[in-house]
Enzyme design. Structure first.
Site, PDB file in Angstrom:
ATOM      1  N   GLY A  94      28.133  15.039  30.648  1.00 57.45           N
ATOM      2  CA  GLY A  94      27.736  15.881  29.514  1.00 57.45           C
ATOM      3  C   GLY A  94      28.642  17.080  29.355  1.00 57.45           C
ATOM      4  O   GLY A  94      28.764  17.646  28.268  1.00 57.45           O
ATOM      5  N   LYS A 114      35.728  20.564  33.648  1.00 62.00           N
ATOM      6  CA  LYS A 114      34.286  20.789  33.542  1.00 62.00           C
ATOM      7  C   LYS A 114      34.084  22.008  32.657  1.00 62.00           C
ATOM      8  O   LYS A 114      34.605  23.083  32.954  1.00 62.00           O
ATOM      9  CB  LYS A 114      33.671  21.007  34.927  1.00 62.00           C
ATOM     10  CG  LYS A 114      32.147  21.007  34.911  1.00 62.00           C
ATOM     11  CD  LYS A 114      31.601  20.866  36.315  1.00 62.00           C
ATOM     12  CE  LYS A 114      30.080  21.014  36.320  1.00 62.00           C
ATOM     13  NZ  LYS A 114      29.553  20.934  37.683  1.00 62.00           N
ATOM     14  N   GLY A 127      28.023  21.370  26.456  1.00 60.01           N
ATOM     15  CA  GLY A 127      29.183  20.891  27.210  1.00 60.01           C
ATOM     16  C   GLY A 127      30.052  22.017  27.755  1.00 60.01           C
ATOM     17  O   GLY A 127      31.144  21.777  28.266  1.00 60.01           O
ATOM     18  N   ARG A 191      29.278   7.596  40.473  1.00 61.94           N
ATOM     19  CA  ARG A 191      28.014   8.017  41.100  1.00 61.94           C
ATOM     20  C   ARG A 191      27.066   6.834  41.251  1.00 61.94           C
ATOM     21  O   ARG A 191      27.251   5.811  40.583  1.00 61.94           O
ATOM     22  CB  ARG A 191      27.344   9.056  40.163  1.00 61.94           C
ATOM     23  CG  ARG A 191      28.215  10.272  39.911  1.00 61.94           C
ATOM     24  CD  ARG A 191      28.107  10.736  38.453  1.00 61.94           C
ATOM     25  NE  ARG A 191      29.143  11.734  38.160  1.00 61.94           N
ATOM     26  CZ  ARG A 191      28.983  13.041  38.346  1.00 61.94           C
ATOM     27  NH1 ARG A 191      27.824  13.499  38.757  1.00 61.94           N
ATOM     28  NH2 ARG A 191      29.960  13.868  38.095  1.00 61.94           N
ATOM     29  N   ASP A 261      22.131  10.878  40.030  1.00 59.48           N
ATOM     30  CA  ASP A 261      23.349  11.052  39.223  1.00 59.48           C
ATOM     31  C   ASP A 261      24.303  12.047  39.868  1.00 59.48           C
ATOM     32  O   ASP A 261      25.448  12.172  39.444  1.00 59.48           O
ATOM     33  CB  ASP A 261      23.002  11.499  37.795  1.00 59.48           C
ATOM     34  CG  ASP A 261      22.126  12.734  37.770  1.00 59.48           C
ATOM     35  OD1 ASP A 261      21.030  12.693  38.356  1.00 59.48           O
ATOM     36  OD2 ASP A 261      22.548  13.754  37.199  1.00 59.48           O
ATOM     37  N   ASN A 262      23.824  12.766  40.887  1.00 56.12           N
ATOM     38  CA  ASN A 262      24.695  13.696  41.607  1.00 56.12           C
ATOM     39  C   ASN A 262      25.090  13.156  42.978  1.00 56.12           C
ATOM     40  O   ASN A 262      25.517  13.914  43.848  1.00 56.12           O
ATOM     41  CB  ASN A 262      24.007  15.057  41.767  1.00 56.12           C
ATOM     42  CG  ASN A 262      23.885  15.787  40.436  1.00 56.12           C
ATOM     43  OD1 ASN A 262      24.633  15.520  39.496  1.00 56.12           O
ATOM     44  ND2 ASN A 262      22.941  16.697  40.339  1.00 56.12           N
ATOM     45  N   ASP A 271      29.111  17.909  42.279  1.00 51.22           N
ATOM     46  CA  ASP A 271      28.246  18.629  41.330  1.00 51.22           C
ATOM     47  C   ASP A 271      27.556  19.831  41.977  1.00 51.22           C
ATOM     48  O   ASP A 271      26.405  19.779  42.411  1.00 51.22           O
ATOM     49  CB  ASP A 271      27.218  17.683  40.692  1.00 51.22           C
ATOM     50  CG  ASP A 271      27.853  16.878  39.567  1.00 51.22           C
ATOM     51  OD1 ASP A 271      29.098  16.845  39.502  1.00 51.22           O
ATOM     52  OD2 ASP A 271      27.119  16.290  38.768  1.00 51.22           O
TER      53      ASP A 271
HETATM   54  P1  AMP Z   1      23.280  18.287  36.704  1.00 49.48           P
HETATM   55  O1  AMP Z   1      21.983  17.953  37.362  1.00 49.48           O
HETATM   56  O2  AMP Z   1      23.559  19.737  36.537  1.00 49.48           O
HETATM   57  O3  AMP Z   1      24.418  17.600  37.382  1.00 49.48           O
HETATM   58  O4  AMP Z   1      23.211  17.744  35.180  1.00 49.48           O
HETATM   59  C1  AMP Z   1      22.427  16.677  34.737  1.00 49.48           C
HETATM   60  C2  AMP Z   1      22.925  16.151  33.407  1.00 49.48           C
HETATM   61  O5  AMP Z   1      22.927  17.182  32.407  1.00 49.48           O
HETATM   62  C3  AMP Z   1      24.339  15.599  33.449  1.00 49.48           C
HETATM   63  O6  AMP Z   1      24.395  14.467  32.628  1.00 49.48           O
HETATM   64  C4  AMP Z   1      25.159  16.745  32.892  1.00 49.48           C
HETATM   65  O7  AMP Z   1      26.358  16.286  32.340  1.00 49.48           O
HETATM   66  C5  AMP Z   1      24.229  17.332  31.850  1.00 49.48           C
HETATM   67  N1  AMP Z   1      24.498  18.752  31.569  1.00 49.48           N
HETATM   68  C6  AMP Z   1      24.247  19.813  32.372  1.00 49.48           C
HETATM   69  N2  AMP Z   1      24.635  20.964  31.780  1.00 49.48           N
HETATM   70  C7  AMP Z   1      25.170  20.643  30.589  1.00 49.48           C
HETATM   71  C8  AMP Z   1      25.763  21.386  29.500  1.00 49.48           C
HETATM   72  N3  AMP Z   1      25.892  22.715  29.532  1.00 49.48           N
HETATM   73  N4  AMP Z   1      26.205  20.692  28.433  1.00 49.48           N
HETATM   74  C9  AMP Z   1      26.080  19.357  28.378  1.00 49.48           C
HETATM   75  N5  AMP Z   1      25.537  18.605  29.339  1.00 49.48           N
HETATM   76  C10 AMP Z   1      25.080  19.226  30.433  1.00 49.48           C
HETATM   77 MG    MG Z   2      25.467  16.338  37.665  1.00 50.71          MG
END
Ligand code: AMP
Ligand code: MG
Length: 506
Positions: A94, A114, A127, A191, A261-262, A271
């Site tokens: 994302g 990132k 994003g 992942r 996913d992490n 992550d």
């Molecule tokens: P995380 O647990 O922080 O690794 O994120 C979980 C999901 O949310 C992943 O698919 C990330 O890409 C998405 N995500 C987290 N923060 C953002 C953001 N600011 N913009 C877009 N996608 C995000």
């Molecule tokens: Mg993540």
């Protein structure tokens, strides 16, 4: 640096550059257009990694500005996952965007930005990344690497020069914050969630393709033929995962968001969100405010959560193996294998030879004592290294206490030390061997959340001296290069948001 795209060359994707957020079943990636940050300025530059990638400082800064060689075809990948124990469906990159892959003397590395803008997988978010979360990942990923634990690495950190809006406490008070971007590398960013995504969409052929890709490219330890191939691969993933988690326990790292996913399929620490190094030893400590109700991702539960995550991976790759019992056996072996590695690691920290049966009791007593006394995890071992019979225990370990020990706590500590000294009498290692093992296993410098908080605060005020000093200190974590950085968490940082616990907002 020459960039290639073996992943997008091999797998199906959406090449339309459609920026809209959407489900992409059957497709593993989408081509995307990153933002441009013409005013981006480097705050952090990883010279060693840049040399490995044959990149100059100027070229690296250009990358952070969204300027890249013309052969680069930026893309984001689709994955799914279980978040906090619940199926979350499609997630995906994302706010990470791939540049592609490049050869180095140590093998190929993938490169990602990132925080360089939204992708089809951004799920209504922007994003983007703020400075505070980017500083945290930039420094901590390198710290983990230098501690000798597998992980992704950061090449560069840049301030984008514009603002990003975030509701940091999730209390309806959004604020503008300085934006930032990092460029990071890994052998692969695949992942557990990539496999979960393909199984959820019933894409067995693609699932097999992706597994084959992983095995051939990244799992040289897995025999690449025969019917057992996928099962052996799963065993190797479990092995690498156990290795990583034992590393986290050794140094006191709490990831904070161990969603599937992490979880890197290569067993890399990946992550960096609301993570923390342990200050006071506390099995129940979670650094993630979102995790507070259940403490699912607390320090002491990380081994079990990794097991739970492997169980989800087993479900995802079941169509390739179709043998529930065999998969269950690997999962059971993980438990045994993990504790074997854990015991070896504890023996290392204590400077002991091969763990014996009786050592289980010593390790358990140690853990109980620590969880009651709650000294600083790192400083406790620094003191233990120089502990000798006859010294005054309270004085010797005084540096590591956050509160004066009660009579019972003191007794527990003394009992442990007595048993420890007794065990050392029959140690196969000489005193100096034992000490050197302890010195290699127990870091002197760990990157603490309050230090990250302080570095971010100063950077936001335009001063990078402390940030640079932390970067220097984390290069040699087993040395006390800056004694003033090897102290326990100060009182002022107690209970302060960002110094202990953090929200996921980034
Ligand atoms: P995380 O647990 O922080 O690794 O994120 C979980 C999901 O949310 C992943 O698919 C990330 O890409 C998405 N995500 C987290 N923060 C953002 C953001 N600011 N913009 C877009 N996608 C995000
Ligand atoms: Mg993540």
């Amino acid at each position: 640096m020459k960039i290639t795209h073996p992943f997008t060359d091999r797998f199906p994707g959406d090449n339309t550059l459609n920026p809209h957020q959407r489900q992409t079943p059957g497709l593993l990636y989408s081509l995307v257009a990153p933002l441009e940050f013409p005013d981006a300025k480097l705050l952090g530059f990883n010279q060693e990694l840049a040399t490995q990638l044959h990149l100059s400082r100027t070229e690296t800064e250009a990358l952070t500005q969204g300027i890249y060689p013309k052969e680069v075809q930026p893309y984001a990948t689709a994955y799914a996952g279980h978040q906090f124990g619940n199926w979350a469906g499609q997630l995906g990159d994302g706010r990470a965007i791939f540049l592609g892959e490049t050869e180095t003397e140590d093998g190929p590395l993938e490169l990602q930005w990132k925080g360089i803008g939204a992708t089809p997988y951004s799920r209504h978010a922007d994003g983007r990344a703020v400075l505070r979360s980017s500083v945290r990942e930039y420094l901590m990923s390198e710290a983990i690497y230098r501690l000798g634990i597998p992980g992704t690495r950061a090449l560069a950190l840049a301030a984008t020069g514009d603002k990003v809006v975030r509701d940091i406490m999730y209390d309806g008070n959004p604020k503008e914050e300085p934006g930032a971007v990092i460029v990071r590398t890994a052998e692969s960013f695949i992942r557990f969630g990539h496999f979960e995504f393909l199984t959820a969409t019933n894409d067995v052929a693609l699932l097999q393709d992706l597994a084959d890709w992983c095995i051939t490219r990244y799992f040289f330890e897995v025999e690449n033929n025969g019917v057992e191939k996928y099962l052996n691969w799963f065993r190797a993933v479990a092995e690498r995962t156990a290795e990583m988690i034992v590393g986290w326990y050794r140094v006191g790292f709490v990831h904070g968001v161990m969603n599937t996913d992490n979880m890197s399929i290569l067993g890399l620490t990946i992550d960096y969100g609301p993570f923390s190094m342990l200050d006071a030893y506390d099995l129940n400590f979670t650094p993630n405010t979102t995790d507070l109700p259940g403490r699912r991702y607390s320090f002491g539960r990380q081994a079990n959560i990794a097991h739970w995550n492997l169980y989800q991976l087993a479900n995802a790759i079941f169509p390739l193996i179709k043998d529930q019992e065999a998969l269950q056996q690997v999962l059971d072996e993980y438990g045994i294998n993990f504790w074997k590695k854990y015991d070896r690691m504890m023996a290392d920290k204590l400077g002991l030879d091969e763990p014996r049966e009786a050592d289980t009791q010593l390790f358990t007593d140690w853990q109980k004592m620590m969880d009651n006394l709650r000294p600083d995890y790192t400083l406790f071992f620094t003191a233990l290294e120089s502990f000798e019979p006859g010294v005054d225990v309270l004085t010797h370990f005084g540096n590591s206490f956050y509160a004066a020990p009660t009579k019972e706590q003191r007794q527990e500590l003394e009992n442990f030390l007595q048993n420890y000294l007794k065990r050392k009498q029959s140690n196969a290692f000489s005193a100096s061997e034992s000490r050197s093992l302890m010195q290699r296993s127990n870091p002197k410098f760990i990157l603490r959340n309050y230090q990250l908080y302080e570095a971010i605060r100063q950077l936001e005020n335009g001063d990078d001296a402390y940030f640079q000093k932390l970067w220097e200190a984390l290069q040699t974590p087993y040395e006390e290069r800056y004694p003033e950085l090897c102290q326990k968490k100060p009182d002022w940082a107690d209970g302060m948001a960002g110094c202990g616990m953090l929200s996921c907002s980034s």
